[in-house]
Design a protein around this motif. Structure first.
Motif, PDB file in Angstrom:
ATOM      1  N   ASP A  53       0.939  -1.065  -0.049  1.00  0.00           N
ATOM      2  CA  ASP A  53       0.003  -0.164   0.185  1.00  0.00           C
ATOM      3  C   ASP A  53       0.756   1.133  -0.186  1.00  0.00           C
ATOM      4  OD1 ASP A  53      -2.271  -1.655   0.079  1.00  0.00           O
ATOM      5  OD2 ASP A  53      -2.649  -1.510   2.187  1.00  0.00           O
ATOM      6  N   ALA A  54       1.730   1.142   0.801  1.00  0.00           N
ATOM      7  CA  ALA A  54       2.749   2.543   0.682  1.00  0.00           C
ATOM      8  C   ALA A  54       3.479   2.697  -0.436  1.00  0.00           C
ATOM      9  CB  ALA A  54       3.828   2.268   1.827  1.00  0.00           C
ATOM     10  N   ARG A  55       4.038   1.669  -1.181  1.00  0.00           N
ATOM     11  CA  ARG A  55       4.665   1.830  -2.488  1.00  0.00           C
ATOM     12  C   ARG A  55       3.346   2.260  -3.398  1.00  0.00           C
ATOM     13  NH1 ARG A  55       9.465  -1.542  -2.280  1.00  0.00           N
ATOM     14  NH2 ARG A  55       9.053  -3.500  -1.017  1.00  0.00           N
ATOM     15  N   SER A  56       2.330   1.845  -3.364  1.00  0.00           N
ATOM     16  CA  SER A  56       1.484   2.680  -4.299  1.00  0.00           C
ATOM     17  C   SER A  56       1.144   3.970  -3.859  1.00  0.00           C
ATOM     18  CB  SER A  56      -0.039   1.621  -4.050  1.00  0.00           C
ATOM     19  OG  SER A  56       0.068   0.309  -4.500  1.00  0.00           O
ATOM     20  N   ALA A  57       1.143   4.165  -2.608  1.00  0.00           N
ATOM     21  CA  ALA A  57       1.013   5.616  -2.365  1.00  0.00           C
ATOM     22  C   ALA A  57       2.008   6.648  -2.929  1.00  0.00           C
ATOM     23  CB  ALA A  57       0.758   5.686  -1.046  1.00  0.00           C
TER      24      ALA A  57
ATOM     25  N   PHE B  54       3.344  10.900  -6.825  1.00  0.00           N
ATOM     26  CA  PHE B  54       4.371  11.536  -7.859  1.00  0.00           C
ATOM     27  C   PHE B  54       3.791  11.106  -9.516  1.00  0.00           C
ATOM     28  CE2 PHE B  54       7.332  11.092  -4.371  1.00  0.00           C
ATOM     29  CZ  PHE B  54       7.895  12.215  -4.140  1.00  0.00           C
ATOM     30  N   ASN B  55       2.624  10.857  -9.308  1.00  0.00           N
ATOM     31  CA  ASN B  55       1.878  10.476 -10.580  1.00  0.00           C
ATOM     32  C   ASN B  55       2.851   9.493 -11.571  1.00  0.00           C
ATOM     33  OD1 ASN B  55      -0.206  10.378 -12.752  1.00  0.00           O
ATOM     34  ND2 ASN B  55       0.853  12.226 -13.761  1.00  0.00           N
ATOM     35  N   ALA B  56       3.531   8.344 -10.976  1.00  0.00           N
ATOM     36  CA  ALA B  56       4.396   7.691 -11.540  1.00  0.00           C
ATOM     37  C   ALA B  56       3.553   6.351 -12.214  1.00  0.00           C
ATOM     38  CB  ALA B  56       5.483   7.105 -10.829  1.00  0.00           C
ATOM     39  N   ASP B  57       3.575   6.099 -13.257  1.00  0.00           N
ATOM     40  CA  ASP B  57       2.798   4.986 -13.731  1.00  0.00           C
ATOM     41  C   ASP B  57       3.609   3.587 -13.324  1.00  0.00           C
ATOM     42  OD1 ASP B  57       1.755   3.030 -15.657  1.00  0.00           O
ATOM     43  OD2 ASP B  57       2.166   3.993 -17.479  1.00  0.00           O
ATOM     44  N   PRO B  58       2.601   2.967 -12.403  1.00  0.00           N
ATOM     45  CA  PRO B  58       3.092   1.789 -12.055  1.00  0.00           C
ATOM     46  C   PRO B  58       3.388   0.652 -12.864  1.00  0.00           C
ATOM     47  CG  PRO B  58       0.733   1.701 -11.884  1.00  0.00           C
ATOM     48  CD  PRO B  58       1.205   3.142 -12.169  1.00  0.00           C
ATOM     49  N   GLU B  59       3.081   0.906 -14.192  1.00  0.00           N
ATOM     50  CA  GLU B  59       3.728  -0.111 -15.264  1.00  0.00           C
ATOM     51  C   GLU B  59       5.072   0.018 -15.795  1.00  0.00           C
ATOM     52  OE1 GLU B  59       2.076  -2.735 -16.607  1.00  0.00           O
ATOM     53  OE2 GLU B  59       0.383  -2.370 -15.146  1.00  0.00           O
TER      54      GLU B  59
ATOM     55  N   LEU C 178      13.368   5.367  -3.570  1.00  0.00           N
ATOM     56  CA  LEU C 178      14.172   5.502  -4.755  1.00  0.00           C
ATOM     57  C   LEU C 178      13.107   5.032  -5.773  1.00  0.00           C
ATOM     58  CD1 LEU C 178      16.592   6.040  -6.430  1.00  0.00           C
ATOM     59  CD2 LEU C 178      17.223   3.716  -6.463  1.00  0.00           C
ATOM     60  N   VAL C 179      12.315   6.169  -6.517  1.00  0.00           N
ATOM     61  CA  VAL C 179      11.221   5.906  -7.428  1.00  0.00           C
ATOM     62  C   VAL C 179      12.249   5.578  -8.808  1.00  0.00           C
ATOM     63  CG1 VAL C 179       9.297   6.778  -8.640  1.00  0.00           C
ATOM     64  CG2 VAL C 179       9.748   7.262  -6.094  1.00  0.00           C
ATOM     65  N   ILE C 180      12.050   4.397  -9.389  1.00  0.00           N
ATOM     66  CA  ILE C 180      12.955   4.210 -10.567  1.00  0.00           C
ATOM     67  C   ILE C 180      12.187   3.230 -11.525  1.00  0.00           C
ATOM     68  CG2 ILE C 180      13.790   2.141  -9.234  1.00  0.00           C
ATOM     69  CD1 ILE C 180      16.219   2.244 -10.519  1.00  0.00           C
ATOM     70  N   LYS C 181      12.538   3.538 -12.663  1.00  0.00           N
ATOM     71  CA  LYS C 181      12.096   2.584 -13.800  1.00  0.00           C
ATOM     72  C   LYS C 181      12.274   1.216 -13.857  1.00  0.00           C
ATOM     73  CE  LYS C 181      11.678   6.371 -17.680  1.00  0.00           C
ATOM     74  NZ  LYS C 181      12.178   6.710 -18.957  1.00  0.00           N
ATOM     75  N   LYS C 182      11.548   0.493 -14.088  1.00  0.00           N
ATOM     76  CA  LYS C 182      11.745  -1.130 -13.985  1.00  0.00           C
ATOM     77  C   LYS C 182      12.979  -1.476 -14.869  1.00  0.00           C
ATOM     78  CE  LYS C 182       7.142  -2.061 -12.500  1.00  0.00           C
ATOM     79  NZ  LYS C 182       5.617  -2.699 -12.830  1.00  0.00           N
ATOM     80  N   LYS C 183      12.859  -0.822 -16.321  1.00  0.00           N
ATOM     81  CA  LYS C 183      13.953  -1.104 -17.238  1.00  0.00           C
ATOM     82  C   LYS C 183      15.399  -0.636 -16.585  1.00  0.00           C
ATOM     83  CE  LYS C 183      10.988  -1.393 -21.251  1.00  0.00           C
ATOM     84  NZ  LYS C 183      11.012  -0.615 -22.638  1.00  0.00           N
TER      85      LYS C 183
END
Length: 498
Positions: A137-141, A146-151, A304-309
């Motif tokens: 839940d915290a990760r999703s929040a 930051f309006n970061a696409d979870p995909e 650390l909000v980071i792109k999966k790639k």
């Protein structure tokens, strides 16, 4: 003199108490009567002084109200009255160091801890699953905030923004052909990345983010070399000058093939950042934050909000508990965990994650109201400080180093984040150590910050002391620096309104 200066900033907060001496609580001696008479006169003068101060405060308040109508917010006033009662008469201006937590977060976090059974999320029992749900839940929040696409993006829990920067520095695939771009006005947590790059003999290049034309020109002539994996770093908001960088630099660097890292530790608390929005459009590969700077509570928790790639590109140089599936002992073989778990060393701060959704939701609703108040306070404070002079010769007492005093009111918050950096001089024009100013402020119940704020490039730039930076070498200490270059080398005083 210095204490008087900060007492003037207290806006007339004074209290006086009459203590009448007596003998055995009944009769009063002649000496006591004389003391009483003197005390009556003194207290009469105190009362008159207090009344004059109060009248002056009322007049100044009325002038402020007329000039800064955007300051007023019933929502923020109510929040201050109910959630920050512990402040009393303390003037807290050290938001560059830490945000003050609203009391409701502590109460809610306590209630959750008292009612839930939460175990180490590395296990799979009932208590551990409850903690894992809180973590999810915290990760999703964070992604939502930051309006970061979870995909596209994921969240790695860290101790703070510094730990996030270290993950990038130690795991980035540096090569001798690589280039690391760093802004001059930059926190040492980001400057430290250069040590990982230098070990791999990569090139390190500094640029001036406040000179947008120069920065764009620099990038226009820089294309990644064959086989290069360059990293472009940008500080969203300086913690010493308050300067807000143009985030379009991130887009340009990404368009030229560089990976990008945004330090949002100072920017995120008062600015809405949309990673997947039109302005950034997923051009940020990684972003570091400290949650206590945004919410105030809990400390010791960042992300650390980071792109999966981009996460898949990083090469973790070691392993620890929780980051590996299999380890050969004795031997050399090991298999790292997949995804974010690979970079979350040991057990995360799982007992604090339960309050993250509530805290971020609260801050998200306050940011639109906080901005006008910050703008009003910053503009008033910097000009009020600039007007203070020494009574003996009218020499300036305060020298504002940032923001520039000629910054138009309507442009102030767009380019600066509410931080005011200044120096203080005596009536001879000699500068006073910032440490002494912080001490004097403390005596007047004012919390400010002094020094270089772990940002030597930004501090020396606004002071015009680049020659000191050029003279530095390994082994220099603060004491040696002050002995050779005087008290100004200690840095500036910084206050941040909120």
């Amino acid at each position: 003199m210095v204490t008087t200066f900060f007492n003037r900033l207290l806006c007339g907060h004074s209290s006086f108490k009459l203590n009448r001496p007596s003998s055995n609580g009944c009769s009063v001696s002649k000496a006591s009567e004389r003391r009483d008479s003197k005390e009556t006169i003194c207290n009469h003068n105190h009362i008159q002084h207090t009344e004059k101060t109060h009248n002056g405060f009322v007049s100044a308040q009325q002038s402020f109200d007329g000039k800064y109508p955007a300051y007023h917010s019933s929502l923020l006033d109510e929040l201050r009255d109910h959630e920050y009662t512990r402040l009393g008469n303390i003037v807290y201006l050290d938001y560059t160091g830490a945000t003050l937590y609203p009391e409701c977060l502590v109460r809610e976090a306590g209630q959750i801890l008292l009612s839930e059974v939460l175990g180490n999320p590395h296990s799979t029992n009932l208590a551990s699953r409850s903690a894992s749900n809180c973590t999810a839940d915290a990760r999703s929040a964070v992604l939502k905030f930051f309006n970061a696409d979870p995909e596209v993006y994921c969240v790695v829990w860290t101790a703070n923004a510094t730990a996030g920067a270290k993950i990038i520095g130690e795991s980035f695939p540096w090569k001798t052909e690589s280039t690391l771009f760093l802004p001059i006005d930059n926190h040492n947590s980001m400057n430290g990345i250069r040590r990982f790059a230098q070990v791999k003999e990569a090139e390190v290049e500094y640029y001036s983010a406040d000179n947008i034309e120069h920065s764009h020109n620099m990038l226009s002539f820089r294309l990644p070399k064959p086989g290069e994996t360059g990293l472009f770093c940008l500080t969203g908001q300086s913690n010493v000058s308050g300067f807000k960088a143009d985030l379009s630099l991130i887009n340009e660097a990404a368009s030229r093939g560089f990976y990008t890292l945004l330090d949002a530790a100072a920017l995120a608390p008062t600015t809405s950042i949309s990673l997947s929005g039109q302005k950034l459009n997923n051009s940020v590969d990684a972003m570091t934050i400290s949650l206590y700077k945004i919410m105030g509570y809990p400390t010791g928790l960042g992300a650390l909000v980071i792109k999966k790639k981009f996460l898949q590109l990083l090469q973790k140089p070691w392993f620890a508990g929780g980051t590996v599936e299999i380890v050969q002992v004795p031997g050399d073989a090991y298999t790292l965990e997949e995804g974010v778990a690979r970079f979350e060393d040991g057990t995360i701060n799982f007992l604090s994650l339960n309050i993250v959704p509530r805290g971020l939701s609260l801050v998200a609703g306050l940011i639109p109201h906080v901005k006008p108040r910050i703008l009003s306070l910053t503009h008033w404070t910097m000009h009020a400080l600039d007007e203070i002079t020494h009574p003996s010769n009218n020499r300036p007492l305060v020298y504002i180093r940032s923001p520039p005093l000629d910054t138009p009111f309507d442009e102030l918050l767009a380019h600066y984040g509410g931080v005011i950096a200044f120096e203080v001089a005596d009536d001879n024009g000699d500068f006073i150590s910032c440490d002494a100013i912080e001490y004097a402020a403390g005596k007047a119940n004012i919390c400010v910050r002094s020094g270089c704020m772990c940002n030597p490039g930004g501090t020396s730039s606004i002071q015009g002391l680049g020659f000191i930076v050029c003279a530095l070498e390994n082994g220099y200490t603060k004491r040696r620096l002050e002995d050779e270059f005087g008290p100004r080398s200690r840095g500036v005083v910084v206050c941040l309104n909120r």
